[in-house]
Design a protein around this motif. Structure first.
Motif, PDB file in Angstrom:
ATOM      1  N   SER A 103      -0.554   8.040  -6.882  1.00 27.56           N
ATOM      2  CA  SER A 103      -1.860   7.633  -7.284  1.00 27.56           C
ATOM      3  C   SER A 103      -2.086   6.013  -7.030  1.00 27.56           C
ATOM      4  O   SER A 103      -1.843   5.243  -6.905  1.00 27.56           O
ATOM      5  CB  SER A 103      -2.141   7.164  -8.748  1.00 27.56           C
ATOM      6  OG  SER A 103      -0.757   6.626  -9.117  1.00 27.56           O
ATOM      7  N   ASN A 104      -3.147   5.232  -7.358  1.00 32.00           N
ATOM      8  CA  ASN A 104      -3.079   4.012  -7.517  1.00 32.00           C
ATOM      9  C   ASN A 104      -4.257   3.152  -8.578  1.00 32.00           C
ATOM     10  O   ASN A 104      -5.172   3.813  -8.567  1.00 32.00           O
ATOM     11  CB  ASN A 104      -4.613   3.685  -6.372  1.00 32.00           C
ATOM     12  CG  ASN A 104      -5.085   2.442  -5.157  1.00 32.00           C
ATOM     13  OD1 ASN A 104      -4.271   1.765  -5.728  1.00 32.00           O
ATOM     14  ND2 ASN A 104      -5.830   2.361  -4.691  1.00 32.00           N
ATOM     15  N   PRO A 105      -3.993   2.378  -8.989  1.00 32.28           N
ATOM     16  CA  PRO A 105      -2.092   2.062  -8.184  1.00 32.28           C
ATOM     17  C   PRO A 105      -1.332   3.561  -9.094  1.00 32.28           C
ATOM     18  O   PRO A 105      -1.870   4.371  -9.233  1.00 32.28           O
ATOM     19  CB  PRO A 105      -1.817   0.473  -8.781  1.00 32.28           C
ATOM     20  CG  PRO A 105      -2.476   1.039 -10.713  1.00 32.28           C
ATOM     21  CD  PRO A 105      -4.207   2.397  -9.896  1.00 32.28           C
ATOM     22  N   ASP A 106       0.655   2.586  -8.786  1.00 33.86           N
ATOM     23  CA  ASP A 106       1.788   3.636  -8.654  1.00 33.86           C
ATOM     24  C   ASP A 106       2.402   2.896  -8.588  1.00 33.86           C
ATOM     25  O   ASP A 106       2.050   1.710  -8.734  1.00 33.86           O
ATOM     26  CB  ASP A 106       1.686   4.735  -7.412  1.00 33.86           C
ATOM     27  CG  ASP A 106       2.807   6.313  -8.143  1.00 33.86           C
ATOM     28  OD1 ASP A 106       2.869   6.070  -9.288  1.00 33.86           O
ATOM     29  OD2 ASP A 106       1.696   7.362  -7.310  1.00 33.86           O
ATOM     30  N   HIS A 129       0.640  -0.961   0.074  1.00 39.82           N
ATOM     31  CA  HIS A 129      -0.037   0.137  -0.105  1.00 39.82           C
ATOM     32  C   HIS A 129       0.936   1.539  -0.137  1.00 39.82           C
ATOM     33  O   HIS A 129       1.913   1.027  -0.180  1.00 39.82           O
ATOM     34  CB  HIS A 129      -1.155   0.008   1.194  1.00 39.82           C
ATOM     35  CG  HIS A 129      -0.563  -0.059   2.470  1.00 39.82           C
ATOM     36  ND1 HIS A 129      -0.161   1.404   2.942  1.00 39.82           N
ATOM     37  CD2 HIS A 129      -0.050  -1.201   3.472  1.00 39.82           C
ATOM     38  CE1 HIS A 129       0.626   0.301   4.472  1.00 39.82           C
ATOM     39  NE2 HIS A 129       0.068   0.225   4.503  1.00 39.82           N
ATOM     40  N   GLY A 130       0.273   2.564  -0.535  1.00 40.57           N
ATOM     41  CA  GLY A 130       0.901   3.246  -0.926  1.00 40.57           C
ATOM     42  C   GLY A 130       2.032   4.376   1.034  1.00 40.57           C
ATOM     43  O   GLY A 130       2.883   4.375   0.536  1.00 40.57           O
TER      44      GLY A 130
END
Length: 95
Positions: A72-75, A48-49
């Motif tokens: 961003s999600n995803p990154d 996760h970020g």
């Protein structure tokens, strides 16, 4: 958001039931060190970020809360570790 932001400025801040940013950072750095020691040529880490931002912060102290907000999600980031230097590059273009 204020509590989360505080964990980026005070890496030893711990909320009940959680871990400090330093603890989380040490956890992901341990994984990366194991990968480096394995001599793997290419490895993908999915996380996760928050943990990714702490990984990048370990190598670049300027990567913090504001940069986490820009994920961003995803990154996707590429992390290159050598004896001379560690560099990372953002590969994902969320525009």
């Amino acid at each position: 958001m204020d509590k989360l932001k505080a964990t980026y400025h005070k890496l030893d801040l711990k909320y009940e039931g959680g871990e400090t940013s330093n603890e989380a950072m040490n956890r992901i750095i341990s994984v990366v060190e194991d990968i480096v020691e394995s001599h793997a040529t290419h490895t993908v880490i999915v996380a996760h970020g928050g943990i990714i931002s702490l990984l990048l912060h370990y190598y670049d102290q300027s990567f913090g809360f504001e940069q986490w907000k820009e994920l961003s999600n995803p990154d996707v980031y590429e992390l290159n570790i050598s004896d001379q230097a560690t560099r990372y590059t953002r590969l994902w273009d969320n525009r």
